[in-house]
Design a protein around this motif. Structure first.
Motif, PDB file in Angstrom:
ATOM      1  N   GLN A  90       0.816  -1.224   0.000  1.00 54.21           N
ATOM      2  CA  GLN A  90       0.000   0.000   0.000  1.00 54.21           C
ATOM      3  C   GLN A  90       0.846   1.269   0.000  1.00 54.21           C
ATOM      4  O   GLN A  90       0.585   2.191  -0.753  1.00 54.21           O
ATOM      5  CB  GLN A  90      -0.896  -0.034   1.240  1.00 54.21           C
ATOM      6  N   ASP A  91       1.877   1.303   0.866  1.00 52.11           N
ATOM      7  CA  ASP A  91       2.637   2.541   1.049  1.00 52.11           C
ATOM      8  C   ASP A  91       3.985   2.431   0.332  1.00 52.11           C
ATOM      9  O   ASP A  91       4.905   1.794   0.828  1.00 52.11           O
ATOM     10  CB  ASP A  91       2.845   2.774   2.551  1.00 52.11           C
ATOM     11  N   PRO A  92       4.114   3.070  -0.835  1.00 56.43           N
ATOM     12  CA  PRO A  92       5.354   2.904  -1.598  1.00 56.43           C
ATOM     13  C   PRO A  92       6.577   3.474  -0.892  1.00 56.43           C
ATOM     14  O   PRO A  92       7.681   2.981  -1.080  1.00 56.43           O
ATOM     15  CB  PRO A  92       5.069   3.655  -2.903  1.00 56.43           C
ATOM     16  N   MET A  93       6.392   4.513  -0.035  1.00 56.75           N
ATOM     17  CA  MET A  93       7.552   5.121   0.617  1.00 56.75           C
ATOM     18  C   MET A  93       8.185   4.161   1.620  1.00 56.75           C
ATOM     19  O   MET A  93       9.400   3.972   1.632  1.00 56.75           O
ATOM     20  CB  MET A  93       7.155   6.431   1.310  1.00 56.75           C
ATOM     21  N   SER A  94       7.336   3.546   2.458  1.00 57.07           N
ATOM     22  CA  SER A  94       7.911   2.700   3.501  1.00 57.07           C
ATOM     23  C   SER A  94       8.412   1.366   2.937  1.00 57.07           C
ATOM     24  O   SER A  94       9.106   0.627   3.634  1.00 57.07           O
ATOM     25  CB  SER A  94       6.898   2.465   4.625  1.00 57.07           C
ATOM     26  N   SER A  95       8.052   1.036   1.699  1.00 56.28           N
ATOM     27  CA  SER A  95       8.557  -0.233   1.174  1.00 56.28           C
ATOM     28  C   SER A  95       9.786  -0.060   0.272  1.00 56.28           C
ATOM     29  O   SER A  95      10.237  -1.015  -0.342  1.00 56.28           O
ATOM     30  CB  SER A  95       7.451  -1.009   0.447  1.00 56.28           C
ATOM     31  N   ARG A 122       9.926  -3.208  -9.224  1.00 56.98           N
ATOM     32  CA  ARG A 122      10.685  -4.148  -8.379  1.00 56.98           C
ATOM     33  C   ARG A 122       9.957  -5.489  -8.285  1.00 56.98           C
ATOM     34  O   ARG A 122      10.579  -6.553  -8.301  1.00 56.98           O
ATOM     35  CB  ARG A 122      10.867  -3.566  -6.974  1.00 56.98           C
ATOM     36  N   ALA A 123       8.610  -5.435  -8.186  1.00 56.56           N
ATOM     37  CA  ALA A 123       7.852  -6.682  -8.089  1.00 56.56           C
ATOM     38  C   ALA A 123       7.963  -7.509  -9.374  1.00 56.56           C
ATOM     39  O   ALA A 123       7.981  -8.735  -9.340  1.00 56.56           O
ATOM     40  CB  ALA A 123       6.380  -6.385  -7.795  1.00 56.56           C
ATOM     41  N   LEU A 124       8.051  -6.815 -10.517  1.00 57.46           N
ATOM     42  CA  LEU A 124       8.017  -7.527 -11.799  1.00 57.46           C
ATOM     43  C   LEU A 124       9.383  -7.948 -12.312  1.00 57.46           C
ATOM     44  O   LEU A 124       9.470  -8.715 -13.272  1.00 57.46           O
ATOM     45  CB  LEU A 124       7.345  -6.641 -12.863  1.00 57.46           C
ATOM     46  N   ILE A 125      10.444  -7.450 -11.687  1.00 56.69           N
ATOM     47  CA  ILE A 125      11.771  -7.616 -12.281  1.00 56.69           C
ATOM     48  C   ILE A 125      12.214  -9.081 -12.359  1.00 56.69           C
ATOM     49  O   ILE A 125      12.994  -9.455 -13.230  1.00 56.69           O
ATOM     50  CB  ILE A 125      12.815  -6.726 -11.559  1.00 56.69           C
ATOM     51  N   VAL A 126      11.707  -9.932 -11.460  1.00 55.46           N
ATOM     52  CA  VAL A 126      12.092 -11.354 -11.520  1.00 55.46           C
ATOM     53  C   VAL A 126      11.103 -12.177 -12.354  1.00 55.46           C
ATOM     54  O   VAL A 126      11.107 -13.401 -12.312  1.00 55.46           O
ATOM     55  CB  VAL A 126      12.240 -11.972 -10.100  1.00 55.46           C
ATOM     56  N   ARG A 127      10.261 -11.485 -13.098  1.00 52.95           N
ATOM     57  CA  ARG A 127       9.256 -12.112 -13.975  1.00 52.95           C
ATOM     58  C   ARG A 127       8.370 -13.101 -13.204  1.00 52.95           C
ATOM     59  O   ARG A 127       8.301 -14.305 -13.532  1.00 52.95           O
ATOM     60  CB  ARG A 127       9.932 -12.845 -15.138  1.00 52.95           C
ATOM     61  N   PRO A 128       7.659 -12.615 -12.189  1.00 56.66           N
ATOM     62  CA  PRO A 128       6.783 -13.523 -11.423  1.00 56.66           C
ATOM     63  C   PRO A 128       5.553 -13.906 -12.245  1.00 56.66           C
ATOM     64  O   PRO A 128       5.204 -13.219 -13.206  1.00 56.66           O
ATOM     65  CB  PRO A 128       6.377 -12.672 -10.220  1.00 56.66           C
ATOM     66  N   LYS A 129       4.914 -14.998 -11.839  1.00 59.31           N
ATOM     67  CA  LYS A 129       3.662 -15.385 -12.509  1.00 59.31           C
ATOM     68  C   LYS A 129       2.461 -14.745 -11.826  1.00 59.31           C
ATOM     69  O   LYS A 129       1.407 -14.601 -12.411  1.00 59.31           O
ATOM     70  CB  LYS A 129       3.516 -16.903 -12.476  1.00 59.31           C
ATOM     71  N   LEU A 130       2.658 -14.429 -10.532  1.00 57.53           N
ATOM     72  CA  LEU A 130       1.561 -13.863  -9.739  1.00 57.53           C
ATOM     73  C   LEU A 130       2.057 -12.616  -9.014  1.00 57.53           C
ATOM     74  O   LEU A 130       3.134 -12.642  -8.412  1.00 57.53           O
ATOM     75  CB  LEU A 130       1.085 -14.902  -8.703  1.00 57.53           C
ATOM     76  N   VAL A 131       1.293 -11.539  -9.088  1.00 63.51           N
ATOM     77  CA  VAL A 131       1.611 -10.344  -8.300  1.00 63.51           C
ATOM     78  C   VAL A 131       0.420 -10.057  -7.389  1.00 63.51           C
ATOM     79  O   VAL A 131      -0.724  -9.980  -7.855  1.00 63.51           O
ATOM     80  CB  VAL A 131       1.911  -9.127  -9.200  1.00 63.51           C
ATOM     81  N   ILE A 132       0.706  -9.949  -6.099  1.00 61.28           N
ATOM     82  CA  ILE A 132      -0.332  -9.637  -5.121  1.00 61.28           C
ATOM     83  C   ILE A 132      -0.242  -8.143  -4.832  1.00 61.28           C
ATOM     84  O   ILE A 132       0.805  -7.654  -4.399  1.00 61.28           O
ATOM     85  CB  ILE A 132      -0.107 -10.456  -3.831  1.00 61.28           C
ATOM     86  N   CYS A 133      -1.307  -7.426  -5.109  1.00 64.06           N
ATOM     87  CA  CYS A 133      -1.318  -5.976  -4.889  1.00 64.06           C
ATOM     88  C   CYS A 133      -2.228  -5.687  -3.707  1.00 64.06           C
ATOM     89  O   CYS A 133      -3.445  -5.875  -3.804  1.00 64.06           O
ATOM     90  CB  CYS A 133      -1.848  -5.247  -6.123  1.00 64.06           C
ATOM     91  N   ASP A 134      -1.642  -5.267  -2.592  1.00 67.89           N
ATOM     92  CA  ASP A 134      -2.422  -5.006  -1.385  1.00 67.89           C
ATOM     93  C   ASP A 134      -2.706  -3.501  -1.295  1.00 67.89           C
ATOM     94  O   ASP A 134      -1.813  -2.720  -0.979  1.00 67.89           O
ATOM     95  CB  ASP A 134      -1.647  -5.497  -0.150  1.00 67.89           C
ATOM     96  N   GLU A 135      -3.920  -3.115  -1.594  1.00 70.24           N
ATOM     97  CA  GLU A 135      -4.340  -1.699  -1.597  1.00 70.24           C
ATOM     98  C   GLU A 135      -3.323  -0.846  -2.379  1.00 70.24           C
ATOM     99  O   GLU A 135      -2.753   0.098  -1.838  1.00 70.24           O
ATOM    100  CB  GLU A 135      -4.450  -1.172  -0.152  1.00 70.24           C
ATOM    101  N   PRO A 136      -3.085  -1.151  -3.656  1.00 67.42           N
ATOM    102  CA  PRO A 136      -1.981  -0.496  -4.375  1.00 67.42           C
ATOM    103  C   PRO A 136      -2.165   0.990  -4.633  1.00 67.42           C
ATOM    104  O   PRO A 136      -1.193   1.668  -4.932  1.00 67.42           O
ATOM    105  CB  PRO A 136      -1.929  -1.263  -5.707  1.00 67.42           C
ATOM    106  N   VAL A 137      -3.405   1.503  -4.519  1.00 65.93           N
ATOM    107  CA  VAL A 137      -3.583   2.935  -4.809  1.00 65.93           C
ATOM    108  C   VAL A 137      -4.179   3.716  -3.642  1.00 65.93           C
ATOM    109  O   VAL A 137      -4.356   4.918  -3.746  1.00 65.93           O
ATOM    110  CB  VAL A 137      -4.463   3.149  -6.070  1.00 65.93           C
ATOM    111  N   SER A 138      -4.474   3.048  -2.525  1.00 65.01           N
ATOM    112  CA  SER A 138      -5.210   3.759  -1.474  1.00 65.01           C
ATOM    113  C   SER A 138      -4.359   4.822  -0.776  1.00 65.01           C
ATOM    114  O   SER A 138      -4.900   5.739  -0.182  1.00 65.01           O
ATOM    115  CB  SER A 138      -5.805   2.785  -0.464  1.00 65.01           C
ATOM    116  N   ALA A 139      -3.009   4.736  -0.862  1.00 63.22           N
ATOM    117  CA  ALA A 139      -2.178   5.764  -0.229  1.00 63.22           C
ATOM    118  C   ALA A 139      -1.851   6.889  -1.212  1.00 63.22           C
ATOM    119  O   ALA A 139      -1.121   7.819  -0.866  1.00 63.22           O
ATOM    120  CB  ALA A 139      -0.886   5.136   0.291  1.00 63.22           C
ATOM    121  N   LEU A 140      -2.390   6.803  -2.420  1.00 60.27           N
ATOM    122  CA  LEU A 140      -2.024   7.775  -3.452  1.00 60.27           C
ATOM    123  C   LEU A 140      -3.088   8.845  -3.621  1.00 60.27           C
ATOM    124  O   LEU A 140      -4.260   8.631  -3.310  1.00 60.27           O
ATOM    125  CB  LEU A 140      -1.817   7.060  -4.799  1.00 60.27           C
TER     126      LEU A 140
END
Ligand code: SF4
Length: 339
Positions: free
Chosen positions: A111-116, A179-197
């Motif tokens: 959710q919070d891109p700064m703290s991650s 960063r999440a996509l750089i290892v070419r994952p098959k699944l990405v879990i997005c936990d509230e990806p825009v709620s802090a924006l």
């Protein structure tokens, strides 16, 4: 005409990438003066599946257990019961080596891109970190991959030499996605990806995730309290209340024929006047504590159409409301189109 030509063309349905069966995540809590141990039933027996390239929206109010589902998937909290299978492998209770392998298959956007993002590292160091962790590529190859990912998320190559504080909230979330996509994952879990924006840049991030899903063929598990966000991204939607899925169906079924009063209330909360008029269900009161969930249907204290049967006995079982649509409510007649 040959038999081959006459045969109906059937689209091949790929097997699920992710299968969750009977998942329970219970947190023990010590009662201070009684000395007994109680269980917070954050997730209380859910089944879900997700196909490659599909987006499943998992939606519900804060505290309904949806983030615990994500944490159990990534092995951050232990599953109390149930089975999680990713890409054909049982990953429930895996060891450390398996966990590292899982991290390549499944990545998370928080959710919070700064703290991650580590403020002391450059973007190049942050993005190439997962590649180094998995021993992927030489230094030059990693740098190339960082540049490619920056381009993919709409950032300039010179971003690689800067640090997180030099970017806006929306840009930082783009970097987290890279960063999440750089290892070419098959699944990405997005936990509230825009709620802090900021509201003004939410649509940009939603569109970016949608474009990447199509371009890269990744599956998305989108976790949000906001059905309005889920609406624009999901192929299927699962609505969660107090640790359980109460309604699940395709995007069209959920938004045109919501069957559970809780789903109807969530849709009526989307700020679009026409929708509010069509679905007058209003959500009142607070969600009960998962330490002592109500008897019967857990939604009954807040349900505007509850009947006597809702207040006792077991929770309602799923009723099928369509080929790809089911909900837990005593008022659903499987032969009708409305609850
Ligand atoms: Fe409301 Fe009863 Fe249906 Fe639960 S089972 S959602 S309380 S009508």
């Amino acid at each position: 005409m040959s038999d081959l030509v006459q045969m109906p063309l059937q689209a091949e349905i790929p097997p699920p990438l992710l299968t969750i069966e009977g998942l329970k995540v219970h947190y023990p809590v010590r009662h201070s003066w009684r000395g007994t141990t109680l269980a917070v039933k954050a997730v209380d027996g859910i089944d879900l599946s997700l196909r490659p390239g599909e987006c499943l929206g998992l939606v519900g109010e804060s505290g309904c257990g949806k983030s615990s589902v994500a944490q159990a998937l990534l092995g951050l909290v232990p599953a109390t019961a149930g089975r999680i299978s990713l890409d054909g492998h049982d990953i429930t209770g895996r060891g450390r080596v398996d966990a590292l392998q899982l991290a390549r298959s499944a990545q998370m956007v928080f959710q919070d891109p700064m703290s991650s993002l580590n403020p002391r590292q450059t973007i190049r160091e942050i993005l190439s970190g997962p590649l180094r962790l998995h021993g992927m590529g030489s230094r030059d190859e990693r740098d190339e991959r960082v540049a490619e990912m920056l381009r993919l998320v709409g950032m300039k190559p010179d971003a690689a030499d800067r640090r997180p504080h030099e970017f806006s909230g929306g840009q930082r979330q783009r970097l987290c996605i890279a960063r999440a996509l750089i290892v070419r994952p098959k699944l990405v879990i997005c936990d509230e990806p825009v709620s802090a924006l900021d509201v003004s840049i939410r649509a940009q991030i939603i569109n970016l995730l949608l474009d990447l899903k199509t371009e890269l063929g990744i599956a998305l598990l989108l976790i949000s309290h906001d059905l309005g966000v889920v609406e624009h991204m999901s192929d299927r939607i699962a609505v969660m209340y107090l640790g359980r899925i109460v309604e699940e169906g395709g995007w069209h079924e959920i938004f045109t024929q919501p069957r559970h009063p809780y789903t109807q209330a969530l849709i009526s909360a989307i700020p679009e006047p026409m929708r509010r008029d069509r679905l007058p269900t209003r959500l009142t009161g607070e969600m009960p504590s998962p330490l002592s969930p109500p008897q019967g249907c857990a939604f009954h204290p807040r349900c505007p159409v509850a009947i006597a049967a809702c207040r006792s006995g077991d929770a309602p079982a799923f009723t099928r409301a369509g080929p790809d649509h089911r909900a837990r409510c005593h008022l659903i007649d499987p032969g009708t189109s409305h609850a």
